[in-house]
Design a protein around this motif. Structure first.
Motif, PDB file in Angstrom:
ATOM      1  N   VAL A 127      -0.454   6.325  -3.582  1.00 42.05           N
ATOM      2  CA  VAL A 127      -1.274   6.730  -2.469  1.00 42.05           C
ATOM      3  C   VAL A 127      -0.758   5.463  -1.227  1.00 42.05           C
ATOM      4  O   VAL A 127      -0.785   5.623  -0.636  1.00 42.05           O
ATOM      5  CB  VAL A 127      -2.547   6.735  -2.986  1.00 42.05           C
ATOM      6  CG1 VAL A 127      -3.886   7.512  -1.932  1.00 42.05           C
ATOM      7  CG2 VAL A 127      -2.681   7.964  -3.889  1.00 42.05           C
ATOM      8  N   GLY A 128      -1.279   4.636  -1.967  1.00 47.63           N
ATOM      9  CA  GLY A 128      -1.569   3.159  -0.937  1.00 47.63           C
ATOM     10  C   GLY A 128       0.068   3.111  -0.343  1.00 47.63           C
ATOM     11  O   GLY A 128       0.458   3.310   1.162  1.00 47.63           O
ATOM     12  N   ILE A 129       0.935   2.576  -1.009  1.00 48.33           N
ATOM     13  CA  ILE A 129       2.285   2.946  -0.615  1.00 48.33           C
ATOM     14  C   ILE A 129       2.877   4.289   0.090  1.00 48.33           C
ATOM     15  O   ILE A 129       3.689   3.936   1.227  1.00 48.33           O
ATOM     16  CB  ILE A 129       3.496   3.002  -1.229  1.00 48.33           C
ATOM     17  CG1 ILE A 129       3.622   1.786  -2.199  1.00 48.33           C
ATOM     18  CG2 ILE A 129       4.849   2.941  -0.763  1.00 48.33           C
ATOM     19  CD1 ILE A 129       4.197   1.755  -4.060  1.00 48.33           C
ATOM     20  N   SER A 130       2.608   5.842   0.228  1.00 47.25           N
ATOM     21  CA  SER A 130       2.918   6.457   1.350  1.00 47.25           C
ATOM     22  C   SER A 130       1.936   6.174   2.576  1.00 47.25           C
ATOM     23  O   SER A 130       2.381   6.582   3.064  1.00 47.25           O
ATOM     24  CB  SER A 130       2.108   8.054   0.338  1.00 47.25           C
ATOM     25  OG  SER A 130       2.645   8.476  -0.584  1.00 47.25           O
ATOM     26  N   THR A 131       0.439   5.814   2.315  1.00 47.15           N
ATOM     27  CA  THR A 131      -0.575   5.252   3.424  1.00 47.15           C
ATOM     28  C   THR A 131       0.458   4.876   4.469  1.00 47.15           C
ATOM     29  O   THR A 131       0.597   4.555   5.576  1.00 47.15           O
ATOM     30  CB  THR A 131      -1.950   4.890   3.019  1.00 47.15           C
ATOM     31  OG1 THR A 131      -2.397   5.680   2.413  1.00 47.15           O
ATOM     32  CG2 THR A 131      -2.486   4.698   4.504  1.00 47.15           C
ATOM     33  N   TYR A 132       1.233   3.637   3.903  1.00 47.92           N
ATOM     34  CA  TYR A 132       1.708   2.685   4.650  1.00 47.92           C
ATOM     35  C   TYR A 132       3.267   3.151   5.019  1.00 47.92           C
ATOM     36  O   TYR A 132       3.601   2.821   6.250  1.00 47.92           O
ATOM     37  CB  TYR A 132       2.288   1.417   4.062  1.00 47.92           C
ATOM     38  CG  TYR A 132       1.194   0.111   3.739  1.00 47.92           C
ATOM     39  CD1 TYR A 132       0.931  -0.913   5.013  1.00 47.92           C
ATOM     40  CD2 TYR A 132       0.068  -0.141   2.155  1.00 47.92           C
ATOM     41  CE1 TYR A 132       0.172  -1.290   4.599  1.00 47.92           C
ATOM     42  CE2 TYR A 132      -0.907  -0.795   2.944  1.00 47.92           C
ATOM     43  CZ  TYR A 132      -0.968  -1.832   3.885  1.00 47.92           C
ATOM     44  OH  TYR A 132      -1.967  -2.467   3.665  1.00 47.92           O
ATOM     45  N   THR A 133       3.578   4.072   3.965  1.00 47.46           N
ATOM     46  CA  THR A 133       4.687   5.074   5.006  1.00 47.46           C
ATOM     47  C   THR A 133       4.125   5.231   6.234  1.00 47.46           C
ATOM     48  O   THR A 133       5.235   5.664   7.072  1.00 47.46           O
ATOM     49  CB  THR A 133       5.542   5.479   3.796  1.00 47.46           C
ATOM     50  OG1 THR A 133       6.046   4.857   2.718  1.00 47.46           O
ATOM     51  CG2 THR A 133       7.056   5.902   4.384  1.00 47.46           C
ATOM     52  N   PHE A 134       3.213   6.144   6.619  1.00 47.83           N
ATOM     53  CA  PHE A 134       2.678   6.989   7.273  1.00 47.83           C
ATOM     54  C   PHE A 134       2.865   6.107   8.062  1.00 47.83           C
ATOM     55  O   PHE A 134       2.833   6.229   9.776  1.00 47.83           O
ATOM     56  CB  PHE A 134       1.805   7.299   6.873  1.00 47.83           C
ATOM     57  CG  PHE A 134       0.587   8.023   7.868  1.00 47.83           C
ATOM     58  CD1 PHE A 134       1.477   9.585   9.043  1.00 47.83           C
ATOM     59  CD2 PHE A 134      -0.217   7.812   8.461  1.00 47.83           C
ATOM     60  CE1 PHE A 134       1.011  10.033   9.964  1.00 47.83           C
ATOM     61  CE2 PHE A 134      -1.013   9.059  10.016  1.00 47.83           C
ATOM     62  CZ  PHE A 134      -0.372   9.659  10.048  1.00 47.83           C
ATOM     63  N   ILE A 135       2.222   5.209   8.031  1.00 48.37           N
ATOM     64  CA  ILE A 135       1.472   3.521   8.842  1.00 48.37           C
ATOM     65  C   ILE A 135       3.301   3.121   9.574  1.00 48.37           C
ATOM     66  O   ILE A 135       2.926   2.938  11.329  1.00 48.37           O
ATOM     67  CB  ILE A 135       0.458   2.188   8.755  1.00 48.37           C
ATOM     68  CG1 ILE A 135      -0.496   2.277   7.614  1.00 48.37           C
ATOM     69  CG2 ILE A 135       1.046   0.986   9.500  1.00 48.37           C
ATOM     70  CD1 ILE A 135      -1.305   1.853   7.084  1.00 48.37           C
TER      71      ILE A 135
ATOM     72  N   LEU B  28      10.125  -1.269   7.858  1.00 48.68           N
ATOM     73  CA  LEU B  28       9.374  -1.439   7.212  1.00 48.68           C
ATOM     74  C   LEU B  28       9.569  -1.069   6.056  1.00 48.68           C
ATOM     75  O   LEU B  28       8.961  -0.701   5.448  1.00 48.68           O
ATOM     76  CB  LEU B  28       7.950  -2.197   7.455  1.00 48.68           C
ATOM     77  CG  LEU B  28       7.473  -3.751   8.226  1.00 48.68           C
ATOM     78  CD1 LEU B  28       6.026  -4.102   8.497  1.00 48.68           C
ATOM     79  CD2 LEU B  28       8.542  -4.728   7.300  1.00 48.68           C
ATOM     80  N   ILE B  29       9.619   0.571   6.605  1.00 49.28           N
ATOM     81  CA  ILE B  29       9.188   1.460   5.524  1.00 49.28           C
ATOM     82  C   ILE B  29       9.967   1.652   4.722  1.00 49.28           C
ATOM     83  O   ILE B  29      10.405   1.530   3.295  1.00 49.28           O
ATOM     84  CB  ILE B  29       9.782   3.256   6.436  1.00 49.28           C
ATOM     85  CG1 ILE B  29       8.957   4.250   5.876  1.00 49.28           C
ATOM     86  CG2 ILE B  29      11.317   2.723   7.065  1.00 49.28           C
ATOM     87  CD1 ILE B  29       9.164   5.604   6.402  1.00 49.28           C
ATOM     88  N   ILE B  30      12.098   0.587   5.139  1.00 51.30           N
ATOM     89  CA  ILE B  30      13.020   0.435   3.839  1.00 51.30           C
ATOM     90  C   ILE B  30      11.719  -0.153   2.952  1.00 51.30           C
ATOM     91  O   ILE B  30      12.468  -0.151   1.664  1.00 51.30           O
ATOM     92  CB  ILE B  30      13.676  -0.666   4.351  1.00 51.30           C
ATOM     93  CG1 ILE B  30      14.479   0.462   5.762  1.00 51.30           C
ATOM     94  CG2 ILE B  30      15.015  -0.607   3.337  1.00 51.30           C
ATOM     95  CD1 ILE B  30      15.521  -0.603   6.527  1.00 51.30           C
ATOM     96  N   LEU B  31      11.641  -1.132   2.486  1.00 55.84           N
ATOM     97  CA  LEU B  31      10.842  -1.479   1.992  1.00 55.84           C
ATOM     98  C   LEU B  31       9.711  -1.109   0.922  1.00 55.84           C
ATOM     99  O   LEU B  31       9.800  -1.016  -0.048  1.00 55.84           O
ATOM    100  CB  LEU B  31       9.542  -3.051   2.581  1.00 55.84           C
ATOM    101  CG  LEU B  31      10.984  -4.314   3.667  1.00 55.84           C
ATOM    102  CD1 LEU B  31       9.603  -5.037   3.579  1.00 55.84           C
ATOM    103  CD2 LEU B  31      11.714  -4.266   2.541  1.00 55.84           C
ATOM    104  N   PHE B  32       8.864  -0.348   1.377  1.00 56.20           N
ATOM    105  CA  PHE B  32       7.397   0.396   0.681  1.00 56.20           C
ATOM    106  C   PHE B  32       8.740   1.551   0.120  1.00 56.20           C
ATOM    107  O   PHE B  32       8.311   1.790  -0.624  1.00 56.20           O
ATOM    108  CB  PHE B  32       7.185   1.639   1.250  1.00 56.20           C
ATOM    109  CG  PHE B  32       6.391   0.276   2.496  1.00 56.20           C
ATOM    110  CD1 PHE B  32       5.167  -0.539   1.289  1.00 56.20           C
ATOM    111  CD2 PHE B  32       5.724   0.237   4.072  1.00 56.20           C
ATOM    112  CE1 PHE B  32       4.365  -1.641   2.296  1.00 56.20           C
ATOM    113  CE2 PHE B  32       5.279  -0.680   4.304  1.00 56.20           C
ATOM    114  CZ  PHE B  32       3.946  -0.741   3.479  1.00 56.20           C
TER     115      PHE B  32
END
Length: 421
Positions: free
Chosen positions: A308-316, A399-403
């Motif tokens: 859930v956190g990784i998905s939130t950061y992807t959206f960020i 940074l989406i690549i890292l997530f």
């Protein structure tokens, strides 16, 4: 009824462990992020050091402190696994950090070199103490409660770091104290050190080393041998190191967004006061959401909540492309606050559930290394992408690549089943 009640309350040991996060988080925001960089720049400027050189020297001090702790982390952890070693090593590291921090206030205004050396020592003490603190999670609660307790630590840590910072900002902006700016900053150093010391006392009194390896002759030599054996037998700990690979990537993205936020905000046109407001919003939102992540992890599982956190950061990363005002930056700050503490705390507790408990300090040494060196790829990715495209917001999007990589690697980590109490 007793068991149900305990789910929503903390034991004395759990409270003491959580309070240590409240204690040392003040260092993170007051020293690392807020007042020390400004103080050092002022002292260096007064000693005729150029702005560019003072920034470079501060960067070197940060790098040296990070490198020293990262390289020593596994062996420090391996030594601390022996019976009776962890708490004294925690105290030594904490004492180093506190004494170095309070010493800032007594350095002459021209001696920027000594100030920088003390800062490096304070950073080493702070980071080393956290190795032993993180590892003590396995002795402070049960496996079923690790997610909740780790999350509570991060959550209360955000509040604990915010209180002295808010007080300092109020004094700074209002000028209600009849003292100079330099005197106010030095008072901030003393207050941070005292805050750290006072709220660590419950940890010293109540958190004990319960899982350990019996003492042997030649502790340091045997610690190196154990460490080498762990590295050679990495296949036996495949699940642990798979997690560390996943953690390396996604936590790099988390840390980069936090560290680069003020720089990105400046590019968007936000003022210093705007950035302070945004920083406080992130801290305040992170408090309840860190605790919420721990509660939900008990219901849905640790890995699912990290996702859930990784998905939130992807959206960020995607949302960052639309940043153009204070309002949109506040929305981004809220989004970061909802996920930051949750991802960090559940990563810590999941790791604690995966590792052999008697070697917790050694393995958290590796955890520290992966966390520290993870802060390399993200800023580099932001910098290169920003220069190529001419837009720093594209750098955040990259940074989406890292997530994505971190999320894929996490898929292969087997989450241990929790035993019902």
């Amino acid at each position: 009824m007793g068991k149900e009640k305990r789910k929503f309350n903390y034991t004395k040991i759990e409270k003491s462990w959580i309070l240590q996060d409240w204690a040392n988080s003040a260092y993170s925001i007051m020293i690392t992020t807020a007042i020390f960089p400004l103080f050092f720049k002022a002292v260096a400027t007064g000693a005729d050091v150029s702005a560019a050189n003072s920034t470079a020297y501060l960067g070197y001090a940060n790098s040296i402190g990070t490198l020293v702790v990262s390289m020593l982390a596994p062996i420090l952890g391996a030594i601390a696994d022996y019976k009776g070693y962890r708490n004294p090593m925690f105290t030594l590291a904490t004492g180093l950090g506190i004494i170095a921090t309070i010493s800032f206030a007594f350095i002459s205004d021209e001696n920027w070199q000594l100030l920088l050396i003390l800062y490096a020592f304070s950073s080493i003490g702070f980071s080393a103490a956290n190795i032993f603190y993180d590892a003590s999670l396995v002795d402070s609660t049960t496996p079923n409660r690790m997610d909740r307790i780790s999350s509570a630590g991060y959550g209360w840590g955000y509040i604990g770091s915010s209180i002295p910072f808010v007080i300092f900002i109020i004094f700074q902006l209002t000028g209600i104290l009849p003292i100079s700016q330099i005197a106010l900053i030095k008072g901030g150093f003393v207050a941070t050190a005292l805050w750290w010391f006072v709220f660590t006392i419950p940890y010293w009194k109540n958190v004990k080393q319960k899982t350990y390896i019996e003492k042997q002759p030649h502790v340091i030599k045997n610690s190196f041998l154990r460490l080498w054996k762990t590295i050679k037998n990495v296949r036996q700990h495949r699940n642990v190191f798979l997690f560390l690979i996943a953690y390396f990537f996604y936590i790099d993205g988390v840390g980069t967004i936090f560290k680069m936020a003020t720089s990105i905000g400046s590019d968007v046109g936000l003022s210093t006061n705007d950035l302070i407001i945004v920083m406080m919003i992130t801290q305040l939102v992170a408090f309840p959401f860190s605790i919420l992540y721990g509660i939900l992890a008990g219901r849905f599982g640790n890995k699912k909540m990290i996702y859930v956190g990784i998905s939130t950061y992807t959206f960020i990363c995607i949302f960052a492309l639309s940043l153009d005002s204070l309002l949109t930056f506040i929305v981004l700050a809220v989004l970061v606050g909802t996920a930051q503490g949750g991802v960090q705390s559940l990563s810590r507790s999941l790791f604690g559930q995966l590792i052999p408990k008697e070697n917790a300090n050694e393995f958290f040494g590796f955890y520290n290394i992966f966390g520290k060196f993870a802060a390399v790829i993200g800023p580099l990715l932001v910098g290169i992408t920003s220069q190529i495209t001419g837009n720093s917001l594209n750098g955040v999007f990259a940074l989406i690549i890292l997530f994505i990589i971190g999320g894929i690697a996490l898929y292969f980590v087997e989450e241990p089943p929790l035993i019902k109490e």
